[in-house]
Design a protein around this motif. Structure first.
Motif, PDB file in Angstrom:
ATOM      1  N   VAL A 278       0.874  -1.166   0.000  1.00  0.00           N
ATOM      2  CA  VAL A 278       0.000   0.000   0.000  1.00  0.00           C
ATOM      3  C   VAL A 278       0.913   1.217   0.000  1.00  0.00           C
ATOM      4  CG1 VAL A 278      -1.778   1.257   1.245  1.00  0.00           C
ATOM      5  CG2 VAL A 278      -1.796  -1.236   1.261  1.00  0.00           C
ATOM      6  N   ASN A 279       1.076   1.819  -1.172  1.00  0.00           N
ATOM      7  CA  ASN A 279       1.942   3.000  -1.290  1.00  0.00           C
ATOM      8  C   ASN A 279       3.295   2.798  -0.625  1.00  0.00           C
ATOM      9  OD1 ASN A 279       0.031   4.408  -2.739  1.00  0.00           O
ATOM     10  ND2 ASN A 279      -0.951   5.177  -0.900  1.00  0.00           N
ATOM     11  N   HIS A 280       3.966   1.756  -1.004  1.00  0.00           N
ATOM     12  CA  HIS A 280       5.311   1.420  -0.523  1.00  0.00           C
ATOM     13  C   HIS A 280       5.332   0.929   0.920  1.00  0.00           C
ATOM     14  CE1 HIS A 280       6.594   3.185  -4.247  1.00  0.00           C
ATOM     15  NE2 HIS A 280       5.985   4.308  -3.924  1.00  0.00           N
ATOM     16  N   VAL A 281       4.203   0.555   1.457  1.00  0.00           N
ATOM     17  CA  VAL A 281       4.138  -0.016   2.797  1.00  0.00           C
ATOM     18  C   VAL A 281       3.674  -1.456   2.656  1.00  0.00           C
ATOM     19  CG1 VAL A 281       3.041   0.080   5.057  1.00  0.00           C
ATOM     20  CG2 VAL A 281       3.616   2.179   3.861  1.00  0.00           C
ATOM     21  N   VAL A 282       4.501  -2.378   3.070  1.00  0.00           N
ATOM     22  CA  VAL A 282       4.122  -3.778   2.992  1.00  0.00           C
ATOM     23  C   VAL A 282       3.203  -4.098   4.160  1.00  0.00           C
ATOM     24  CG1 VAL A 282       4.956  -6.151   3.074  1.00  0.00           C
ATOM     25  CG2 VAL A 282       6.255  -4.429   1.830  1.00  0.00           C
ATOM     26  N   LEU A 283       2.023  -4.612   3.858  1.00  0.00           N
ATOM     27  CA  LEU A 283       1.103  -5.096   4.880  1.00  0.00           C
ATOM     28  C   LEU A 283       1.184  -6.612   4.857  1.00  0.00           C
ATOM     29  CD1 LEU A 283      -1.991  -2.803   4.267  1.00  0.00           C
ATOM     30  CD2 LEU A 283      -0.343  -2.658   6.132  1.00  0.00           C
ATOM     31  N   SER A 284       1.729  -7.188   5.909  1.00  0.00           N
ATOM     32  CA  SER A 284       1.922  -8.630   5.947  1.00  0.00           C
ATOM     33  C   SER A 284       0.705  -9.343   6.527  1.00  0.00           C
ATOM     34  CB  SER A 284       3.173  -8.957   6.765  1.00  0.00           C
ATOM     35  OG  SER A 284       3.365 -10.341   6.829  1.00  0.00           O
ATOM     36  N   ILE A 285       0.366  -8.999   7.760  1.00  0.00           N
ATOM     37  CA  ILE A 285      -0.815  -9.570   8.421  1.00  0.00           C
ATOM     38  C   ILE A 285      -1.592  -8.434   9.071  1.00  0.00           C
ATOM     39  CG2 ILE A 285      -1.687 -11.242  10.097  1.00  0.00           C
ATOM     40  CD1 ILE A 285       0.887 -12.802   9.824  1.00  0.00           C
ATOM     41  N   PRO A 286      -2.387  -7.695   8.280  1.00  0.00           N
ATOM     42  CA  PRO A 286      -3.183  -6.619   8.879  1.00  0.00           C
ATOM     43  C   PRO A 286      -4.245  -7.198   9.793  1.00  0.00           C
ATOM     44  CG  PRO A 286      -3.678  -6.838   6.531  1.00  0.00           C
ATOM     45  CD  PRO A 286      -2.603  -7.813   6.849  1.00  0.00           C
ATOM     46  N   HIS A 287      -4.262  -6.721  11.019  1.00  0.00           N
ATOM     47  CA  HIS A 287      -5.199  -7.238  12.013  1.00  0.00           C
ATOM     48  C   HIS A 287      -6.326  -6.252  12.250  1.00  0.00           C
ATOM     49  CE1 HIS A 287      -3.471 -10.772  14.557  1.00  0.00           C
ATOM     50  NE2 HIS A 287      -3.339 -11.004  13.276  1.00  0.00           N
ATOM     51  N   TYR A 288      -6.188  -5.513  13.333  1.00  0.00           N
ATOM     52  CA  TYR A 288      -7.251  -4.610  13.765  1.00  0.00           C
ATOM     53  C   TYR A 288      -7.209  -3.324  12.977  1.00  0.00           C
ATOM     54  CZ  TYR A 288      -8.176  -7.861  17.465  1.00  0.00           C
ATOM     55  OH  TYR A 288      -8.508  -8.989  18.147  1.00  0.00           O
ATOM     56  N   ILE A 289      -8.373  -2.691  12.894  1.00  0.00           N
ATOM     57  CA  ILE A 289      -8.506  -1.502  12.079  1.00  0.00           C
ATOM     58  C   ILE A 289      -9.484  -0.551  12.762  1.00  0.00           C
ATOM     59  CG2 ILE A 289     -10.398  -2.406  10.650  1.00  0.00           C
ATOM     60  CD1 ILE A 289      -8.761  -1.305   8.226  1.00  0.00           C
ATOM     61  N   CYS A 290      -9.237   0.734  12.643  1.00  0.00           N
ATOM     62  CA  CYS A 290     -10.207   1.703  13.141  1.00  0.00           C
ATOM     63  C   CYS A 290     -10.154   2.946  12.267  1.00  0.00           C
ATOM     64  CB  CYS A 290      -9.989   2.042  14.619  1.00  0.00           C
ATOM     65  SG  CYS A 290      -8.649   3.155  14.984  1.00  0.00           S
ATOM     66  N   VAL A 291     -11.221   3.689  12.298  1.00  0.00           N
ATOM     67  CA  VAL A 291     -11.299   4.950  11.571  1.00  0.00           C
ATOM     68  C   VAL A 291     -11.452   6.049  12.608  1.00  0.00           C
ATOM     69  CG1 VAL A 291     -12.608   6.311   9.900  1.00  0.00           C
ATOM     70  CG2 VAL A 291     -12.342   3.836   9.559  1.00  0.00           C
ATOM     71  N   ALA A 292     -10.658   7.085  12.477  1.00  0.00           N
ATOM     72  CA  ALA A 292     -10.714   8.222  13.396  1.00  0.00           C
ATOM     73  C   ALA A 292     -10.653   9.502  12.575  1.00  0.00           C
ATOM     74  CB  ALA A 292      -9.538   8.160  14.375  1.00  0.00           C
ATOM     75  N   THR A 293     -10.883  10.622  13.223  1.00  0.00           N
ATOM     76  CA  THR A 293     -10.833  11.921  12.567  1.00  0.00           C
ATOM     77  C   THR A 293      -9.542  12.620  12.958  1.00  0.00           C
ATOM     78  OG1 THR A 293     -13.237  12.043  12.672  1.00  0.00           O
ATOM     79  CG2 THR A 293     -12.071  14.096  12.246  1.00  0.00           C
ATOM     80  N   ASP A 294      -8.805  13.121  11.961  1.00  0.00           N
ATOM     81  CA  ASP A 294      -7.553  13.799  12.261  1.00  0.00           C
ATOM     82  C   ASP A 294      -7.803  15.252  12.651  1.00  0.00           C
ATOM     83  OD1 ASP A 294      -7.923  15.225   9.894  1.00  0.00           O
ATOM     84  OD2 ASP A 294      -6.265  14.278   8.833  1.00  0.00           O
ATOM     85  N   ALA A 295      -6.734  15.983  12.906  1.00  0.00           N
ATOM     86  CA  ALA A 295      -6.843  17.374  13.360  1.00  0.00           C
ATOM     87  C   ALA A 295      -7.509  18.276  12.324  1.00  0.00           C
ATOM     88  CB  ALA A 295      -5.453  17.909  13.702  1.00  0.00           C
ATOM     89  N   ASP A 296      -7.470  17.869  11.059  1.00  0.00           N
ATOM     90  CA  ASP A 296      -8.081  18.657   9.987  1.00  0.00           C
ATOM     91  C   ASP A 296      -9.520  18.236   9.697  1.00  0.00           C
ATOM     92  OD1 ASP A 296      -5.704  20.117   9.581  1.00  0.00           O
ATOM     93  OD2 ASP A 296      -4.911  18.508   8.320  1.00  0.00           O
ATOM     94  N   GLY A 297     -10.076  17.313  10.501  1.00  0.00           N
ATOM     95  CA  GLY A 297     -11.452  16.875  10.334  1.00  0.00           C
ATOM     96  C   GLY A 297     -11.656  15.791   9.285  1.00  0.00           C
ATOM     97  N   ARG A 298     -10.567  15.209   8.769  1.00  0.00           N
ATOM     98  CA  ARG A 298     -10.673  14.143   7.772  1.00  0.00           C
ATOM     99  C   ARG A 298     -10.618  12.783   8.441  1.00  0.00           C
ATOM    100  NH1 ARG A 298      -5.992  17.053   4.681  1.00  0.00           N
ATOM    101  NH2 ARG A 298      -5.057  16.252   6.562  1.00  0.00           N
ATOM    102  N   ASP A 299     -11.392  11.833   7.904  1.00  0.00           N
ATOM    103  CA  ASP A 299     -11.321  10.462   8.405  1.00  0.00           C
ATOM    104  C   ASP A 299     -10.020   9.821   7.941  1.00  0.00           C
ATOM    105  OD1 ASP A 299     -13.717  10.560   9.719  1.00  0.00           O
ATOM    106  OD2 ASP A 299     -14.839   9.430   8.213  1.00  0.00           O
ATOM    107  N   ILE A 300      -9.406   9.087   8.857  1.00  0.00           N
ATOM    108  CA  ILE A 300      -8.173   8.360   8.566  1.00  0.00           C
ATOM    109  C   ILE A 300      -8.316   6.937   9.067  1.00  0.00           C
ATOM    110  CG2 ILE A 300      -6.524  10.282   8.488  1.00  0.00           C
ATOM    111  CD1 ILE A 300      -6.030   9.800  11.468  1.00  0.00           C
ATOM    112  N   ILE A 301      -7.550   6.034   8.478  1.00  0.00           N
ATOM    113  CA  ILE A 301      -7.580   4.610   8.831  1.00  0.00           C
ATOM    114  C   ILE A 301      -6.309   4.269   9.591  1.00  0.00           C
ATOM    115  CG2 ILE A 301      -7.585   2.261   7.905  1.00  0.00           C
ATOM    116  CD1 ILE A 301      -8.881   3.465   5.336  1.00  0.00           C
ATOM    117  N   PHE A 302      -6.465   3.572  10.712  1.00  0.00           N
ATOM    118  CA  PHE A 302      -5.333   2.995  11.416  1.00  0.00           C
ATOM    119  C   PHE A 302      -5.444   1.484  11.287  1.00  0.00           C
ATOM    120  CE2 PHE A 302      -5.776   7.002  13.788  1.00  0.00           C
ATOM    121  CZ  PHE A 302      -4.476   7.451  13.786  1.00  0.00           C
TER     122      PHE A 302
END
Length: 159
Positions: A67-91
């Motif tokens: 994912v954009n030069h980030v290897v995801l080997s075993i993605p487990h848990y995931i959450c969506v939060a709002t950043d300081a600019d009010g945009r949703d982001i994925i962890f």
């Protein structure tokens, strides 16, 4: 509402007297989060993250272990939060790579954290003040990470 992940692609919308929705997906799903009418789902096999609408359509797929030069080997848990600019982001926690990756809703890499004590990151939660609390399963500890704007995450506390 109950959400069940299975290995086929199909959706059964709620009907009168039935409050459950079944999303059948392609792959072995592990984590799920909800944001503005869509589900963000992590998969072990194949390693990917999908954004799926309420009708079961895949809106965005971040796959092929990169994912954009980030290897995801075993993605487990995931959450969506709002950043300081009010945009949703994925962890997303990656158990195998011992990382927490922060992505935009379009799949762009925002930042990634890797810490020698962050081993086998599993579940996490976002506090009201924007801190990410991460359970380090293999490390036997809990990390409290402070969102540092758009530049990433800063490891602030280890319990």
């Amino acid at each position: 509402m109950t959400i069940k992940c299975t290995s086929f692609q199909q959706i059964q919308p709620p009907t009168a007297g039935n409050n459950s929705v079944t999303l059948k997906v392609a792959g072995l799903c592990y984590g799920i989060a909800y944001s503005e009418g869509t589900f963000v789902v992590s998969f072990h096999s194949p390693a990917k993250i999908e954004i799926i609408d309420m009708q079961g359509n895949v809106v965005k797929c971040m796959q092929s272990n990169l994912v954009n030069h980030v290897v995801l080997s075993i993605p487990h848990y995931i959450c969506v939060a709002t950043d300081a600019d009010g945009r949703d982001i994925i962890f997303v926690s990656d158990f195998d790579n011992n990382t927490i990756t922060k992505l935009s809703m379009t799949g762009e890499l925002v930042s990634q954290i890797c810490d020698k004590d962050l081993k086998g990151p599993e579940g996490f939660a976002v506090t009201k003040d924007g801190r990410l609390v991460v359970c380090s399963y293999l490390g036997g500890n809990v990390h409290v990470l402070k969102q540092a704007g758009t530049s990433g995450l800063e490891n602030t506390t280890q319990w």
